[in-house]
Design a protein around this motif. Structure first.
Motif: not given
Length: 579
Positions: A507, A511, A513, A517, A521, A523, A533
């Protein structure tokens, strides 16, 4: 048979004097730089070209021009210094208009007592024709003539050297060359048989006599047949000096009229050359080492040459692969594959022949063969230098559980730029990250370089962190794993890189995860920073890959990587790329 020499020799430059060089006396293993690339290195598939034959080296040449004054018999002639060669002949070839050194510049009447009479102008014409053929002065050129006024008898010596001709080294192939003329070819033909003298031993340098009447290079307007001839059966000479004997096999004096000029003793030792194909080649793969034995331009037969080749340490020959297309050829690879011995012949008219063997190396490097590697040579000149590069893949792999500057990375595992398979790993139990950044319950890292068949190599690294708790719980995960891999099917094959991140119970804030991923990525943490990620970055021109499972960057300068892995391959000699 005898052989025509190619082209028309000029008196000023009768032959291209070959210079035999030994090359560099070295057998060495050297580093060789190859460009790093994800594409295969060039291997080359063209056949090894045969070297161009070179001209034989002139050891001795007699143009019979050290003859000022009146015409004279052969036995009264002394050649130019330093050898100052003199000659002898059977009495039958020194009487009845035989054995006279003649030129067109001599008086138009025959010397008293020569027995030549009205044939004298024809003898002068042969001397002129030989000069025109060789590019000399037709008016001044001297030649040894015979205009037989009686039957000389067969098999008698018409010319023989008295002073030995020095030979620089033993185990050399020697042959002869001569310009010859003949007239009155409607009658008996001169039949000239040449032998090389090894002490008291006469060794024929031909298989059939020279018959200028039937095998002339040209016929002049007045009917003089002219040509340049070389022995077709070279003699493998062992002595320190040589001589020449010319016997006329024609017994009749009806016809049998001719002349000779530009007598030469030639070192016609063939040349050995070496080449590798393909080059470069991967370690544990093989390349063909080709030895080419190249004849000299007169292409006389060369029987009984031999050599031994020592391979540098690390280069190994395959005994079962050794072959030769040389007449009467043999090739033997010694135990352990450290060298070979070969011998054989060159047939008359043959330009070259080859010996081949497959060689390999288990280590990378450049292997060079030079003249010193060719030992026990007999009847063959040493090669120059040639090289082959064996290429290996260097494996580089690194893993880190957590990296949070300025503290040292936690649980590092490293396999650093190695050609040999290797592994490294680390484990940690419950550990704090910095003083207040966070913690994890355990971590495992692993780095490895592994070898497959045919030079295949793989570098891989894995970092796993369990029970992650960062930034007061802003970032958490049950398990975080990053893996990076670089692999190639052969040392010269395409290098491919792959990476992956696996998250369990992860997390960021509120959020949850995904377990896998997508690469890179991002965030955003409002007013705080970002979390990337499955961060992936290719480096080293595509030969390496960095994978960071979680990469936290905060505006206050905090920079934390959880689960860091990277792997790369590069061809020897490197260096390995850095991210």
């Amino acid at each position: 048979m005898y052989r025509h020499l190619p082209g028309r020799p000029r008196r000023t430059v009768p032959f291209l004097h070959a210079v035999v060089t030994s090359g560099l006396a070295c057998v060495a293993v050297l580093a060789a730089a190859l460009p790093a690339s994800t594409t295969p290195a060039p291997t080359g598939t063209a056949a090894v070209p045969a070297p161009v034959p070179r001209a034989a080296t002139v050891l001795f040449e007699e143009g019979f021009e050290n003859a000022p004054g009146a015409p004279r018999l052969l036995t009264s002639y002394t050649g130019a210094p330093p050898l100052a060669e003199t000659y002898t002949a059977d009495p039958a070839w020194l009487t009845a208009c035989n054995g006279w050194l003649v030129s067109a510049a001599d008086p138009a009447t025959a010397p008293a007592g020569s027995g030549c009479g009205t044939s004298w102008p024809s003898q002068q014409a042969m001397a002129s024709a030989l000069a025109e053929w060789a590019g000399g002065d037709p008016a001044a050129n001297h030649a040894v003539t015979a205009y037989t006024a009686g039957n000389p008898g067969a098999g008698k010596t018409q010319l023989e050297t008295v002073q030995p001709v020095p030979v620089a080294a033993t185990g050399r192939f020697l042959t002869f060359s001569v310009d010859a003329a003949a007239v009155n070819c409607f009658a008996a033909h001169p039949l000239l048989e040449f032998s090389l003298l090894d002490g008291e031993r006469a060794v024929p340098a031909f298989t059939d006599p020279i018959d200028t009447c039937t095998d002339a290079d040209t016929v002049t307007a007045n009917g003089t047949h002219v040509g340049t001839y070389a022995g077709d059966d070279a003699v493998l000479f062992s002595g320190p000096s040589a001589g020449v004997r010319m016997v006329n096999a024609q017994a009749s004096g009806t016809g049998n009229d001719g002349a000779i000029d530009n007598l030469r003793v030639l070192d016609a030792t063939p040349q050995l050359s070496t080449a590798f194909e393909p080059d470069p080649v991967g370690v544990d793969d093989s390349t063909t080492l080709t030895f080419t034995v190249t004849n000299t331009t007169e292409k006389a037969a060369k029987r009984g040459w031999s050599f031994t080749e020592q391979l540098p340490p690390g280069l190994v020959a395959d005994p079962g692969s050794a072959t030769t297309d040389c007449p009467s050829g043999t090739v033997t690879v010694d135990p352990g594959g450290h060298g070979l011995t070969s011998g054989g012949d060159l047939a008359a008219g043959q330009e070259s022949c080859t010996i081949t063997v497959r060689v390999t190396s288990a280590r990378s490097g450049t292997y060079t063969l030079c003249a010193a590697a060719t030992t026990a040579r007999h009847g063959i000149d040493p090669p120059g230098c040639t090289s082959v590069t064996f290429v290996a893949l260097l494996m580089d792999a690194h893993a880190r559980a957590v990296t949070a500057a300025p503290t040292a990375p936690l649980a590092p595992a490293d396999v650093t730029c190695t050609e040999d398979p290797a592994t490294d790993g680390a484990q940690l139990g419950n550990t704090h990250v910095g003083s207040s950044t966070g913690s994890f319950t355990s971590a495992t890292t692993h780095a490895a370089g592994t070898a497959g068949t045919g030079g295949a190599r793989t570098a891989t690294s894995t970092a796993t962190v369990n029970g992650l708790h960062l930034l007061g719980g802003l970032v958490s995960a049950t398990t975080v794993t990053a893996t990076a891999t670089a692999t190639a099917p052969t040392a010269l094959g395409t290098i491919g890189v792959t990476g992956a991140t696996t998250l369990t119970g992860a997390r960021v804030g509120n959020t949850t995860l995904a377990a896998h991923p997508a690469p890179n990525t991002v965030i955003t943490l409002p007013q705080l920073g970002t979390v990337t990620l499955n961060e992936q970055r290719v480096y080293g021109d595509g030969r390496g890959l960095v994978v960071n499972a979680l990469h936290v960057r905060l505006t206050d300068g905090t920079d934390i990587v959880v689960g860091g892995a990277r792997a790369a391959l590069t061809r020897t000699p490197g260096p390995c790329p850095s991210p």
